[in-house]
Design a protein around this motif. Structure first.
Motif, PDB file in Angstrom:
ATOM      1  N   GLN A  31     -34.721  21.205  98.074  1.00 49.07           N
ATOM      2  CA  GLN A  31     -34.498  19.764  98.177  1.00 49.07           C
ATOM      3  C   GLN A  31     -35.806  19.037  98.465  1.00 49.07           C
ATOM      4  O   GLN A  31     -36.062  17.968  97.918  1.00 49.07           O
ATOM      5  N   ALA A  32     -36.640  19.620  99.309  1.00 53.31           N
ATOM      6  CA  ALA A  32     -37.935  18.997  99.622  1.00 53.31           C
ATOM      7  C   ALA A  32     -38.787  18.857  98.362  1.00 53.31           C
ATOM      8  O   ALA A  32     -39.367  17.806  98.113  1.00 53.31           O
ATOM      9  N   ALA A  33     -38.861  19.909  97.560  1.00 55.44           N
ATOM     10  CA  ALA A  33     -39.683  19.880  96.346  1.00 55.44           C
ATOM     11  C   ALA A  33     -39.173  18.848  95.350  1.00 55.44           C
ATOM     12  O   ALA A  33     -39.949  18.063  94.789  1.00 55.44           O
ATOM     13  N   ALA A  34     -37.863  18.805  95.138  1.00 58.20           N
ATOM     14  CA  ALA A  34     -37.284  17.841  94.202  1.00 58.20           C
ATOM     15  C   ALA A  34     -37.479  16.414  94.705  1.00 58.20           C
ATOM     16  O   ALA A  34     -37.833  15.512  93.934  1.00 58.20           O
ATOM     17  N   LEU A  35     -37.272  16.213  95.997  1.00 56.81           N
ATOM     18  CA  LEU A  35     -37.423  14.885  96.596  1.00 56.81           C
ATOM     19  C   LEU A  35     -38.849  14.365  96.431  1.00 56.81           C
ATOM     20  O   LEU A  35     -39.061  13.227  96.014  1.00 56.81           O
TER      21      LEU A  35
ATOM     22  N   GLY B 199     -41.416   9.771  89.950  1.00 55.08           N
ATOM     23  CA  GLY B 199     -40.197   9.438  89.228  1.00 55.08           C
ATOM     24  C   GLY B 199     -40.201   8.004  88.725  1.00 55.08           C
ATOM     25  O   GLY B 199     -41.097   7.232  89.064  1.00 55.08           O
ATOM     26  N   PRO B 200     -39.244   7.647  87.926  1.00 61.54           N
ATOM     27  CA  PRO B 200     -38.082   8.454  87.576  1.00 61.54           C
ATOM     28  C   PRO B 200     -38.443   9.606  86.630  1.00 61.54           C
ATOM     29  O   PRO B 200     -39.367   9.495  85.828  1.00 61.54           O
ATOM     30  N   LEU B 201     -37.668  10.698  86.777  1.00 64.19           N
ATOM     31  CA  LEU B 201     -37.908  11.890  85.983  1.00 64.19           C
ATOM     32  C   LEU B 201     -36.608  12.390  85.369  1.00 64.19           C
ATOM     33  O   LEU B 201     -35.556  12.311  85.995  1.00 64.19           O
ATOM     34  N   SER B 202     -36.714  12.926  84.176  1.00 66.94           N
ATOM     35  CA  SER B 202     -35.543  13.526  83.532  1.00 66.94           C
ATOM     36  C   SER B 202     -35.335  14.932  84.077  1.00 66.94           C
ATOM     37  O   SER B 202     -36.253  15.539  84.649  1.00 66.94           O
ATOM     38  N   LEU B 203     -34.147  15.461  83.874  1.00 64.70           N
ATOM     39  CA  LEU B 203     -33.859  16.834  84.284  1.00 64.70           C
ATOM     40  C   LEU B 203     -34.790  17.806  83.563  1.00 64.70           C
ATOM     41  O   LEU B 203     -35.286  18.759  84.161  1.00 64.70           O
ATOM     42  N   ASP B 204     -35.074  17.544  82.304  1.00 64.86           N
ATOM     43  CA  ASP B 204     -35.989  18.411  81.545  1.00 64.86           C
ATOM     44  C   ASP B 204     -37.383  18.418  82.160  1.00 64.86           C
ATOM     45  O   ASP B 204     -38.006  19.470  82.282  1.00 64.86           O
ATOM     46  N   THR B 205     -37.882  17.262  82.542  1.00 65.76           N
ATOM     47  CA  THR B 205     -39.208  17.183  83.167  1.00 65.76           C
ATOM     48  C   THR B 205     -39.213  17.909  84.505  1.00 65.76           C
ATOM     49  O   THR B 205     -40.141  18.663  84.805  1.00 65.76           O
ATOM     50  N   LEU B 206     -38.185  17.688  85.313  1.00 64.29           N
ATOM     51  CA  LEU B 206     -38.091  18.398  86.591  1.00 64.29           C
ATOM     52  C   LEU B 206     -38.055  19.909  86.366  1.00 64.29           C
ATOM     53  O   LEU B 206     -38.743  20.665  87.054  1.00 64.29           O
ATOM     54  N   ALA B 207     -37.274  20.353  85.399  1.00 64.17           N
ATOM     55  CA  ALA B 207     -37.138  21.791  85.129  1.00 64.17           C
ATOM     56  C   ALA B 207     -38.459  22.414  84.683  1.00 64.17           C
ATOM     57  O   ALA B 207     -38.747  23.571  85.028  1.00 64.17           O
ATOM     58  N   ARG B 208     -39.268  21.669  83.943  1.00 64.95           N
ATOM     59  CA  ARG B 208     -40.570  22.205  83.496  1.00 64.95           C
ATOM     60  C   ARG B 208     -41.509  22.479  84.663  1.00 64.95           C
ATOM     61  O   ARG B 208     -42.386  23.334  84.575  1.00 64.95           O
TER      62      ARG B 208
ATOM     63  N   ARG C 169     -34.114   8.954  89.951  1.00 64.40           N
ATOM     64  CA  ARG C 169     -35.068   7.997  90.502  1.00 64.40           C
ATOM     65  C   ARG C 169     -34.899   7.890  92.012  1.00 64.40           C
ATOM     66  O   ARG C 169     -33.864   8.248  92.547  1.00 64.40           O
ATOM     67  N   PRO C 170     -35.939   7.390  92.705  1.00 61.74           N
ATOM     68  CA  PRO C 170     -35.835   7.187  94.155  1.00 61.74           C
ATOM     69  C   PRO C 170     -34.697   6.225  94.487  1.00 61.74           C
ATOM     70  O   PRO C 170     -34.398   5.306  93.720  1.00 61.74           O
ATOM     71  N   GLU C 171     -34.059   6.449  95.642  1.00 62.62           N
ATOM     72  CA  GLU C 171     -32.968   5.590  96.099  1.00 62.62           C
ATOM     73  C   GLU C 171     -33.009   5.520  97.617  1.00 62.62           C
ATOM     74  O   GLU C 171     -33.305   6.503  98.275  1.00 62.62           O
TER      75      GLU C 171
ATOM     76  N   ALA D 178     -36.473   6.906 105.872  1.00 65.28           N
ATOM     77  CA  ALA D 178     -35.437   7.935 106.030  1.00 65.28           C
ATOM     78  C   ALA D 178     -35.673   9.082 105.051  1.00 65.28           C
ATOM     79  O   ALA D 178     -35.468  10.249 105.387  1.00 65.28           O
ATOM     80  N   THR D 179     -36.125   8.748 103.853  1.00 66.01           N
ATOM     81  CA  THR D 179     -36.382   9.780 102.849  1.00 66.01           C
ATOM     82  C   THR D 179     -37.556  10.655 103.254  1.00 66.01           C
ATOM     83  O   THR D 179     -37.524  11.872 103.098  1.00 66.01           O
ATOM     84  N   ARG D 180     -38.615  10.042 103.810  1.00 66.41           N
ATOM     85  CA  ARG D 180     -39.748  10.852 104.281  1.00 66.41           C
ATOM     86  C   ARG D 180     -39.335  11.752 105.431  1.00 66.41           C
ATOM     87  O   ARG D 180     -39.784  12.898 105.533  1.00 66.41           O
ATOM     88  N   GLN D 181     -38.457  11.274 106.322  1.00 62.64           N
ATOM     89  CA  GLN D 181     -37.945  12.117 107.410  1.00 62.64           C
ATOM     90  C   GLN D 181     -37.149  13.291 106.842  1.00 62.64           C
ATOM     91  O   GLN D 181     -37.269  14.419 107.313  1.00 62.64           O
TER      92      GLN D 181
END
Length: 126
Positions: free
Chosen positions: A12-16, A23-32, A62-64, A69-72
């Protein structure tokens, strides 16, 4: 600030970090750029969506939500040192820049007179 109660999750940390920093990033970009399996990526993305830290619109993640709070949450899941007030870390600093002024506080929060509330590891100085 509410602290995460779930066990730490490096996935979760890496994806976040990827989504909030580039971001925003597609699932394909994240998977690469993902080193673990596709199932772990999908589970991490689902958990982050459920926590309100990312949002999926169509094919893009995308970030939300609140960046503090997200950095925590990132610090919790990754185990890195973070400012007790704003959640900044060595990899995810304050928007205007900062440095460590002590074990638990960044320079931006120190300048605002915010007192630290939790322990951190030794770190960088200006």
């Amino acid at each position: 600030m509410t602290r995460p109660t779930a066990p730490p999750s490096p996935a979760q940390a890496a994806a976040l970090l990827m989504i909030w920093q580039v971001g925003p990033l597609s699932l394909d970009t994240l998977a690469r750029h993902w080193t673990a399996g596709a199932g772990e990526l999908r589970a991490a993305l689902s958990a982050l969506e459920a926590q309100g830290l990312i949002d999926r619109t169509g094919t893009l993640y995308r970030p939300e939500g609140d960046e503090h709070a997200t950095r925590q949450a990132y610090a919790h899941h990754s185990g890195v040192r973070a400012c007790a007030h704003c959640g900044c870390s060595d990899l995810w600093g304050c928007p205007d820049g900062c440095w460590w002024t002590g074990d638990a506080q960044c320079s931006a929060c120190a300048a605002q007179g915010v007192m630290p509330h939790r322990r951190h590891h030794p770190g960088a100085t200006p």
